[in-house]
Design a protein around this motif. Structure first.
Motif, PDB file in Angstrom:
ATOM      1  N   ASP A 247       0.862  -1.186   0.000  1.00  0.00           N
ATOM      2  CA  ASP A 247       0.000   0.000   0.000  1.00  0.00           C
ATOM      3  C   ASP A 247       0.892   1.226   0.000  1.00  0.00           C
ATOM      4  O   ASP A 247       1.539   1.547   0.997  1.00  0.00           O
ATOM      5  N   THR A 248       0.940   1.927  -1.135  1.00  0.00           N
ATOM      6  CA  THR A 248       1.802   3.099  -1.248  1.00  0.00           C
ATOM      7  C   THR A 248       1.106   4.385  -0.816  1.00  0.00           C
ATOM      8  O   THR A 248       1.673   5.465  -0.925  1.00  0.00           O
ATOM      9  N   GLY A 249      -0.152   4.255  -0.335  1.00  0.00           N
ATOM     10  CA  GLY A 249      -0.854   5.439   0.134  1.00  0.00           C
ATOM     11  C   GLY A 249      -1.479   6.221  -1.007  1.00  0.00           C
ATOM     12  O   GLY A 249      -1.482   5.805  -2.162  1.00  0.00           O
ATOM     13  N   ARG A 250      -2.002   7.386  -0.684  1.00  0.00           N
ATOM     14  CA  ARG A 250      -2.737   8.198  -1.665  1.00  0.00           C
ATOM     15  C   ARG A 250      -1.979   9.460  -2.062  1.00  0.00           C
ATOM     16  O   ARG A 250      -2.526  10.323  -2.754  1.00  0.00           O
ATOM     17  N   ASP A 251      -0.720   9.566  -1.658  1.00  0.00           N
ATOM     18  CA  ASP A 251       0.083  10.737  -1.988  1.00  0.00           C
ATOM     19  C   ASP A 251       0.818  10.473  -3.307  1.00  0.00           C
ATOM     20  O   ASP A 251       1.624   9.540  -3.389  1.00  0.00           O
ATOM     21  N   PRO A 252       0.555  11.263  -4.353  1.00  0.00           N
ATOM     22  CA  PRO A 252       1.224  11.028  -5.637  1.00  0.00           C
ATOM     23  C   PRO A 252       2.748  11.054  -5.534  1.00  0.00           C
ATOM     24  O   PRO A 252       3.430  10.293  -6.231  1.00  0.00           O
ATOM     25  N   ALA A 253       3.289  11.902  -4.669  1.00  0.00           N
ATOM     26  CA  ALA A 253       4.742  11.960  -4.521  1.00  0.00           C
ATOM     27  C   ALA A 253       5.288  10.654  -3.956  1.00  0.00           C
ATOM     28  O   ALA A 253       6.329  10.160  -4.394  1.00  0.00           O
ATOM     29  N   ASP A 254       4.576  10.093  -2.980  1.00  0.00           N
ATOM     30  CA  ASP A 254       4.999   8.798  -2.427  1.00  0.00           C
ATOM     31  C   ASP A 254       4.950   7.713  -3.492  1.00  0.00           C
ATOM     32  O   ASP A 254       5.845   6.863  -3.568  1.00  0.00           O
ATOM     33  N   GLN A 255       3.913   7.733  -4.309  1.00  0.00           N
ATOM     34  CA  GLN A 255       3.805   6.722  -5.361  1.00  0.00           C
ATOM     35  C   GLN A 255       4.926   6.858  -6.374  1.00  0.00           C
ATOM     36  O   GLN A 255       5.498   5.856  -6.825  1.00  0.00           O
ATOM     37  N   ARG A 256       5.306   8.075  -6.722  1.00  0.00           N
ATOM     38  CA  ARG A 256       6.415   8.270  -7.670  1.00  0.00           C
ATOM     39  C   ARG A 256       7.719   7.730  -7.089  1.00  0.00           C
ATOM     40  O   ARG A 256       8.524   7.129  -7.815  1.00  0.00           O
ATOM     41  N   ARG A 257       7.933   7.936  -5.801  1.00  0.00           N
ATOM     42  CA  ARG A 257       9.159   7.418  -5.172  1.00  0.00           C
ATOM     43  C   ARG A 257       9.176   5.890  -5.209  1.00  0.00           C
ATOM     44  O   ARG A 257      10.227   5.281  -5.440  1.00  0.00           O
ATOM     45  N   VAL A 258       8.014   5.279  -4.973  1.00  0.00           N
ATOM     46  CA  VAL A 258       7.940   3.814  -5.027  1.00  0.00           C
ATOM     47  C   VAL A 258       8.239   3.313  -6.431  1.00  0.00           C
ATOM     48  O   VAL A 258       8.973   2.337  -6.613  1.00  0.00           O
ATOM     49  N   TYR A 259       7.704   3.984  -7.453  1.00  0.00           N
ATOM     50  CA  TYR A 259       7.978   3.579  -8.832  1.00  0.00           C
ATOM     51  C   TYR A 259       9.475   3.610  -9.115  1.00  0.00           C
ATOM     52  O   TYR A 259      10.006   2.715  -9.793  1.00  0.00           O
ATOM     53  N   GLU A 260      10.161   4.618  -8.624  1.00  0.00           N
ATOM     54  CA  GLU A 260      11.603   4.712  -8.868  1.00  0.00           C
ATOM     55  C   GLU A 260      12.360   3.598  -8.156  1.00  0.00           C
ATOM     56  O   GLU A 260      13.353   3.076  -8.682  1.00  0.00           O
ATOM     57  N   ARG A 261      11.899   3.211  -6.971  1.00  0.00           N
ATOM     58  CA  ARG A 261      12.527   2.087  -6.280  1.00  0.00           C
ATOM     59  C   ARG A 261      12.303   0.791  -7.046  1.00  0.00           C
ATOM     60  O   ARG A 261      13.193  -0.049  -7.153  1.00  0.00           O
ATOM     61  N   TRP A 262      11.110   0.615  -7.593  1.00  0.00           N
ATOM     62  CA  TRP A 262      10.859  -0.572  -8.414  1.00  0.00           C
ATOM     63  C   TRP A 262      11.781  -0.573  -9.630  1.00  0.00           C
ATOM     64  O   TRP A 262      12.341  -1.606  -9.989  1.00  0.00           O
ATOM     65  N   ARG A 263      11.919   0.581 -10.264  1.00  0.00           N
ATOM     66  CA  ARG A 263      12.744   0.662 -11.472  1.00  0.00           C
ATOM     67  C   ARG A 263      14.164   0.163 -11.189  1.00  0.00           C
ATOM     68  O   ARG A 263      14.736  -0.620 -11.963  1.00  0.00           O
ATOM     69  N   GLY A 264      14.733   0.614 -10.079  1.00  0.00           N
ATOM     70  CA  GLY A 264      16.086   0.190  -9.748  1.00  0.00           C
ATOM     71  C   GLY A 264      16.175  -1.294  -9.467  1.00  0.00           C
ATOM     72  O   GLY A 264      17.091  -1.986  -9.941  1.00  0.00           O
ATOM     73  N   ALA A 265      15.228  -1.835  -8.704  1.00  0.00           N
ATOM     74  CA  ALA A 265      15.271  -3.247  -8.334  1.00  0.00           C
ATOM     75  C   ALA A 265      15.010  -4.154  -9.521  1.00  0.00           C
ATOM     76  O   ALA A 265      15.525  -5.284  -9.571  1.00  0.00           O
ATOM     77  N   LEU A 266      14.238  -3.696 -10.503  1.00  0.00           N
ATOM     78  CA  LEU A 266      13.932  -4.520 -11.674  1.00  0.00           C
ATOM     79  C   LEU A 266      15.160  -4.791 -12.530  1.00  0.00           C
ATOM     80  O   LEU A 266      15.144  -5.700 -13.367  1.00  0.00           O
ATOM     81  N   ALA A 267      16.226  -4.040 -12.327  1.00  0.00           N
ATOM     82  CA  ALA A 267      17.451  -4.253 -13.090  1.00  0.00           C
ATOM     83  C   ALA A 267      18.295  -5.391 -12.529  1.00  0.00           C
ATOM     84  O   ALA A 267      19.270  -5.811 -13.162  1.00  0.00           O
ATOM     85  N   LEU A 268      17.931  -5.930 -11.357  1.00  0.00           N
ATOM     86  CA  LEU A 268      18.718  -6.982 -10.725  1.00  0.00           C
ATOM     87  C   LEU A 268      18.486  -8.320 -11.421  1.00  0.00           C
ATOM     88  O   LEU A 268      17.395  -8.584 -11.919  1.00  0.00           O
ATOM     89  N   PRO A 269      19.499  -9.174 -11.456  1.00  0.00           N
ATOM     90  CA  PRO A 269      19.441 -10.355 -12.338  1.00  0.00           C
ATOM     91  C   PRO A 269      18.370 -11.379 -12.014  1.00  0.00           C
ATOM     92  O   PRO A 269      17.871 -12.046 -12.921  1.00  0.00           O
ATOM     93  N   THR A 270      17.995 -11.554 -10.746  1.00  0.00           N
ATOM     94  CA  THR A 270      16.988 -12.573 -10.434  1.00  0.00           C
ATOM     95  C   THR A 270      15.562 -12.037 -10.466  1.00  0.00           C
ATOM     96  O   THR A 270      14.606 -12.807 -10.359  1.00  0.00           O
ATOM     97  N   VAL A 271      15.386 -10.735 -10.636  1.00  0.00           N
ATOM     98  CA  VAL A 271      14.042 -10.139 -10.615  1.00  0.00           C
ATOM     99  C   VAL A 271      13.379 -10.297 -11.978  1.00  0.00           C
ATOM    100  O   VAL A 271      13.910  -9.869 -13.007  1.00  0.00           O
ATOM    101  N   GLN A 272      12.196 -10.920 -11.963  1.00  0.00           N
ATOM    102  CA  GLN A 272      11.491 -11.241 -13.195  1.00  0.00           C
ATOM    103  C   GLN A 272      10.285 -10.341 -13.466  1.00  0.00           C
ATOM    104  O   GLN A 272       9.698 -10.421 -14.541  1.00  0.00           O
ATOM    105  N   ARG A 278      -2.869  -2.808  -4.623  1.00  0.00           N
ATOM    106  CA  ARG A 278      -3.597  -1.604  -4.220  1.00  0.00           C
ATOM    107  C   ARG A 278      -3.078  -0.325  -4.861  1.00  0.00           C
ATOM    108  O   ARG A 278      -3.863   0.556  -5.222  1.00  0.00           O
ATOM    109  N   SER A 279      -1.759  -0.211  -5.013  1.00  0.00           N
ATOM    110  CA  SER A 279      -1.222   1.045  -5.547  1.00  0.00           C
ATOM    111  C   SER A 279      -1.580   1.251  -7.012  1.00  0.00           C
ATOM    112  O   SER A 279      -1.561   2.390  -7.503  1.00  0.00           O
ATOM    113  N   LEU A 280      -1.928   0.180  -7.725  1.00  0.00           N
ATOM    114  CA  LEU A 280      -2.357   0.314  -9.117  1.00  0.00           C
ATOM    115  C   LEU A 280      -3.874   0.312  -9.251  1.00  0.00           C
ATOM    116  O   LEU A 280      -4.428   1.001 -10.108  1.00  0.00           O
TER     117      LEU A 280
END
Length: 299
Positions: A247-272, A278-280
């Motif tokens: 649950d990333t909450g209802r603050d658009p700024a918080d959601q943008r920060r979460v998206y950026e964290r996902w972007r970085g982690a998705l580059a890791l070799p075992t992440v598919q 809820r956030s989507l």
């Protein structure tokens, strides 16, 4: 939020007069490989209500209206790049009747007995889909939640049940997504998941060793509080992993920060890929299609 409209009355009438329609819809469903040509997975999660977890961003009953939830799910599943859904049997039955699961990956949620806020929350018994249900209905995988509190004996019962379920899924040749956490109760008695790098690493190590084989096991993991630690965290296992949203909450700024964290982690070799709910489905601006498209773009 414009989009698909669901007739709850029509669903109820079908359930009342023709309960076999669910099984027939499952038989007609066109299946696809778990991982398609892209090599990535984008799954929409909607198994929260069966655990009594209905809140989004501080709104206690945000997910309580089933018609609204189904409409949002149909909108999300229709977006390009969305591979499928994770849900409990009741929601999957509705989506089958709505014809929303053709060519989609279907993950059945298995243990929902650890009701949110209950004294027995960590004795998370398997009250949802069984391995044989997932096989019988032609679904593609299962998902289980494993929260471990070293001070609560309910965690040991859940851990043992989880291991035997992984065994049963492997015997059927079905993947199972294990969502592990180290959890602790605070002074107020509420259960909280520890998202520190050390705790997530420990949870991954424990989950990876469950059962008699890990051949069909995937991990469903959170992005740690410090996203820079994710490479070290995921080095704890060679199992394929997907990132969960929470649950990333209802603050658009918080959601943008979460998206950026996902972007970085998705580059890791075992992440598919991503398994996000809820956030989507309930984004801050109420634009489900836009939120889903943004998440798909991260892949």
């Amino acid at each position: 939020m414009p989009g698909t409209r669901v007739d709850a009355g029509a669903l109820a009438r079908t359930r009342a007069t023709d309960p076999g329609a669910v099984a027939r819809a499952a038989e007609r469903r066109r299946r696809r490989p778990l991982v398609g040509d892209s090599g990535r997975l984008m799954i929409i999660a909607a198994d929260h209500p069966a655990r009594g977890a209905l809140s989004v961003g501080g709104t206690p009953l945000a997910m309580a209206d089933r018609t609204v939830l189904l409409e949002r799910l149909c909108t999300a599943l229709a977006r390009p790049g969305v591979d499928g859904v994770l849900a409990t049997a009741d929601i999957l039955d509705d989506l089958l009747l709505l014809g929303a699961l053709d060519d989609k990956v279907v993950l059945g949620s298995m243990n929902r007995g650890g009701l949110a806020g209950a004294s027995f929350e960590l004795d998370d018994r398997f009250t949802g889909l069984r391995p044989r249900d997932i096989s019988r209905l032609g679904f593609d995988a299962g998902k289980l939640l494993l929260r471990i509190d070293y001070d609560d004996p309910g965690s040991l019962r859940t851990m043992e049940a989880a291991a035997r379920t992984v065994d049963a899924m492997a015997e059927l040749g079905l993947p199972v997504f294990v969502e592990p956490f180290i959890s602790r109760r605070g002074p107020d008695g509420r259960l909280r998941n520890d998202l520190s790098a050390a705790a997530v690493t420990t949870a991954i190590a424990i989950a990876s060793g469950l059962a008699g084989t890990s051949a069909y096991t995937w991990l469903k993991v959170p992005v740690t509080d410090d996203a820079d630690d994710m490479a070290r965290v995921l080095a704890a296992s060679t199992l394929p992993a997907v990132l969960l949203g929470g649950d990333t909450g209802r603050d658009p700024a918080d959601q943008r920060r979460v998206y950026e964290r996902w972007r970085g982690a998705l580059a890791l070799p075992t992440v598919q890929g991503l398994v996000v709910g809820r956030s989507l489905l309930y984004p801050a601006d109420d634009d489900v299609a836009g939120a889903v498209d943004t998440a798909v773009g991260l892949l």
